[in-house]
Write an enzyme that holds these catalytic residues in place. Structure first.
Site, mmCIF file in Angstrom:
data_model
loop_
_atom_site.group_PDB
_atom_site.id
_atom_site.type_symbol
_atom_site.label_atom_id
_atom_site.label_comp_id
_atom_site.label_asym_id
_atom_site.label_seq_id
_atom_site.Cartn_x
_atom_site.Cartn_y
_atom_site.Cartn_z
ATOM 1 N N SER A 157 38.383 35.796 51.013
ATOM 2 C CA SER A 157 37.832 37.064 50.541
ATOM 3 C C SER A 157 36.497 37.354 51.239
ATOM 4 O O SER A 157 36.447 37.334 52.474
ATOM 5 C CB SER A 157 37.681 36.996 49.018
ATOM 6 O OG SER A 157 37.502 38.275 48.483
ATOM 7 N N ARG A 227 33.077 43.989 36.266
ATOM 8 C CA ARG A 227 33.899 42.803 36.461
ATOM 9 C C ARG A 227 35.355 43.059 36.051
ATOM 10 O O ARG A 227 36.280 42.622 36.723
ATOM 11 C CB ARG A 227 33.319 41.649 35.643
ATOM 12 C CG ARG A 227 34.133 40.386 35.676
ATOM 13 C CD ARG A 227 34.213 39.809 37.072
ATOM 14 N NE ARG A 227 34.734 38.441 37.063
ATOM 15 C CZ ARG A 227 34.953 37.735 38.153
ATOM 16 N NH1 ARG A 227 34.694 38.236 39.342
ATOM 17 N NH2 ARG A 227 35.411 36.502 38.076
ATOM 18 N N ASP A 331 48.784 40.384 47.770
ATOM 19 C CA ASP A 331 47.364 40.754 47.799
ATOM 20 C C ASP A 331 47.253 42.211 48.249
ATOM 21 O O ASP A 331 47.512 42.535 49.397
ATOM 22 C CB ASP A 331 46.621 39.824 48.767
ATOM 23 C CG ASP A 331 45.121 40.096 48.833
ATOM 24 O OD1 ASP A 331 44.657 41.107 48.273
ATOM 25 O OD2 ASP A 331 44.414 39.274 49.447
ATOM 26 N N HIS A 364 45.480 38.772 45.133
ATOM 27 C CA HIS A 364 44.338 38.311 45.913
ATOM 28 C C HIS A 364 43.845 36.936 45.447
ATOM 29 O O HIS A 364 43.429 36.105 46.252
ATOM 30 C CB HIS A 364 43.212 39.341 45.795
ATOM 31 C CG HIS A 364 41.992 38.993 46.573
ATOM 32 N ND1 HIS A 364 41.989 38.885 47.941
ATOM 33 C CD2 HIS A 364 40.723 38.708 46.175
ATOM 34 C CE1 HIS A 364 40.770 38.557 48.357
ATOM 35 N NE2 HIS A 364 39.989 38.443 47.313
ATOM 36 N N ASP A 365 43.907 36.696 44.139
ATOM 37 C CA ASP A 365 43.424 35.432 43.572
ATOM 38 C C ASP A 365 44.175 34.210 44.096
ATOM 39 O O ASP A 365 43.714 33.085 43.906
ATOM 40 C CB ASP A 365 43.564 35.463 42.042
ATOM 41 C CG ASP A 365 42.215 35.658 41.361
ATOM 42 O OD1 ASP A 365 41.203 35.717 42.074
ATOM 43 O OD2 ASP A 365 42.201 35.753 40.115
#
Lengths: 388, 196
Positions: A157, A227, A331, A364-365
């Site tokens: 990232s 967040r 992602d 993405h994680d």
């Protein structure tokens, strides 16, 4: 992780290190930062010819605690699936460094640290940073540590943005770059999501133009919303559906709840709601709202091709660094197409490059989660460098 | 290098030590690894299948997941000594264009492919009237990746039409090298070394 080595007698090496470097560090915005405070950790020992240094770069809300427990949350290191004894990045072989990026809030210079001109926290007087500035600060740290060349720089990232910037800014100082779930530029969609987060923080009346350090009454609600919005972009729709679906929260005596558990109000009826709220609330305990503004801004300004007339290949021309890029098929924050764009540029520049898209349901994680295939690739890529 | 497929063996034996190679459709990198380990060749690969790419990168090879039909355009002209296309030509959408790219990127190009005019295939088609399924062409017509079957004579004709130069040709039957004579009938497999 402790190892009986000569470097352990050196106060520069070990866990939870801090250093104040004189600087000045010239920044892309035109200002200069001095002094430059950097908080970092090292694992393993630097070998005699100083050829085994591996830099791990953290993501937006990450920190230097890559493989040791976090001082605030007590959680284990954020990339212990990749870094540790018997892992692809192994302190038995590698000298591993992870530093808090400047602009962040875990000990490196940022809006929460003291402005030497005023004796009070910088707040919004802190200069606006770029990803390249973060990398230049890391290079300052390596000057201090006496490390000329990195065996490898690794990041996912925003960490991947730094890893990709390293060979562009310091072509002679890095032999291999491993860029995971990342990109060479922030897209309009990336900037848009960050803008939502920043506006949430700035709309919080407690933000007060960033001057909230004196009374400690921080813009927690704004930061939590930022967040929450960002966290959605780290997941995938399929992953969310699998994990939460439309399932309702099991609550005792929820006021007005009907037999299905719906409150017909605005409580966190759905599991996904309470999950996101938890992500938001727990985040504010460990992160500074102004740092969130500064780092997201640095990411938005990031475009490696821009100083090269928009031609990405020119950024890598003549590079001797080996590259490995990994993307994940679900992602959508930094999709595979962005990695491919980098790979095409590396090919055009004649660079030695590998690229693979891995399959994962986690969006993405995925780069932070268990992924044996990613570990095998990282291991093979790093070992190929060690063999030469 | 004992485990190398026979066509790869021929290619490996005819590549100069220390040269630069691009292996298009490199599979799990068997040839690249052999070339690196025995001939200090600087090899790069392109491969469609992600599992194969992972296997190759795990061996420490530089391999990019991509498609020969679309992803060769970025490679600079003359950037390698040899471009290699082994058992991949017949799977591409536009074989002639892929070959042009190969000859642009490499000073020379090795191309290997199964010969669709081998007598066993001819017999199979003649006697059964069905698309042949053989050792080298093992899939049924509806699931085969081989969408452009080619014969040795077809390939020679393409070389002539395009004005390429043939620097070498090798023929295989039952994993053994076989003679040039009547290769279009007797060879199961062909390896060509071309340049523009």
């Amino acid at each position: 992780m402790a190892s009986a080595s000569a470097s352990h007698s050196d106060a520069r090496f070990g866990l939870d290190r801090r250093v104040t470097l004189l600087g000045p560090l010239p920044l892309d915005c035109g200002a200069a930062l001095a002094p430059v405070e950097i908080a970092y950790e090292t694992y393993g020992s630097l070998n005699a010819d100083k050829s085994n240094a591996v830099l791990i770069c953290h993501a937006l809300t990450g920190d230097q605690y890559v493989a040791s427990s976090h001082p605030i949350t007590g959680k284990p290191g954020w990339w212990m699936r990749l870094v540790g004894t018997g892992k692809p990045v192994d302190p038995a072989r590698d000298f591993i460094i992870c530093a808090n990026v400047i602009g962040s809030c875990m000990g490196s210079s940022g809006p929460a640290t003291v402005n030497p001109a005023t004796g009070t926290p910088w707040g919004m007087d802190f200069p606006v940073l770029s990803i390249a500035d973060m990398v230049r600060a890391q290079a300052l740290l390596f000057d201090y540590l006496g490390i000329g060349t990195l065996a490898a720089v690794i990041g996912g990232s925003m960490g991947g943005m730094q890893a990709l910037s390293w060979p562009v800014l310091y072509p002679d100082r890095v032999r291999a770059a491993l860029v995971i779930a990342s990109t060479a530029r922030h897209s309009a969609q990336n900037i848009a999501f960050h803008e939502v987060g920043r506006q949430a923080i700035m709309a919080d009346p407690r933000w007060r133009k960033g001057a909230y350090y004196a009374d400690g009454d921080v813009p927690a609600s704004g930061l939590a919303v930022a967040r929450m919005a960002a966290h959605i972009t780290y997941l995938s729709e399929a992953g969310l559906t699998e994990k939460f679906g439309r399932r309702l929260q099991a609550r005792d005596g929820a006021a007005g709840a009907d037999c299905d558990g719906s409150s017909f109000g605005f409580d966190a009826d759905f599991q996904i709601q309470s999950y996101l709220r938890h992500q938001g609330i727990s985040f504010v305990d460990r992160f500074d709202a102004n740092s969130y503004l500064y780092i997201t801004r640095a990411m938005d300004y990031y475009d490696l091709a821009q100083p090269h007339d928009g031609v990405l290949a020119r950024a890598f021309m003549g590079t001797k660094t080996r590259f490995c890029l990994i993307s994940f098929d679900t992602d959508w924050l930094y999709p595979t197409a962005e990695s491919r764009r980098i790979v095409h540029a590396l090919n055009a520049a004649g660079a030695e490059a590998s690229f693979v898209e891995l399959s994962s349901p986690f969006g993405h994680d995925a780069f932070l989660l268990e992924c044996p295939e990613m570990n095998r690739i990282v291991d093979g890529f790093l070992r190929a460098g060690a063999n030469r | 290098m004992t485990a190398l497929r026979p066509d790869l063996r021929i290619i490996a034996d005819n590549i100069d030590a220390g040269s630069r190679v691009l292996d298009v459709g490199c599979g799990d990198g068997a040839l690249m690894a052999a070339l690196r380990d025995s001939r200090q060749v600087r090899a790069r690969g392109l491969e469609l299948d992600p599992a194969n790419v992972s296997a190759a990168v795990t061996r420490g090879l530089s391999v990019i997941q991509g498609d020969a039909d679309t992803d060769l355009a970025d490679y600079p002209s003359g950037s390698v000594d040899y471009a290699i296309l082994s058992q991949t030509l017949q799977t591409t959408r536009a074989p002639h264009l892929v070959l042009e790219e190969l000859l642009r990127i490499g000073r020379q190009a090795f191309v290997s492919f199964p010969n669709f005019a081998h007598w066993r295939i001819r017999m199979s088609l003649l006697t059964h009237g069905r698309m042949p399924v053989t050792r080298l062409i093992p899939e049924a017509w509806y699931e085969t990746p081989n969408i452009h079957h080619v014969t040795i004579d077809d390939f020679r004709s393409l070389i002539a039409t395009r004005g390429w130069t043939c620097d070498g040709e090798w023929f295989l039957s039952g994993d053994q090298q076989t003679s040039r004579g009547m290769a279009n009938l007797l060879a199961e497999h062909a390896v060509f070394l071309l340049r523009r």
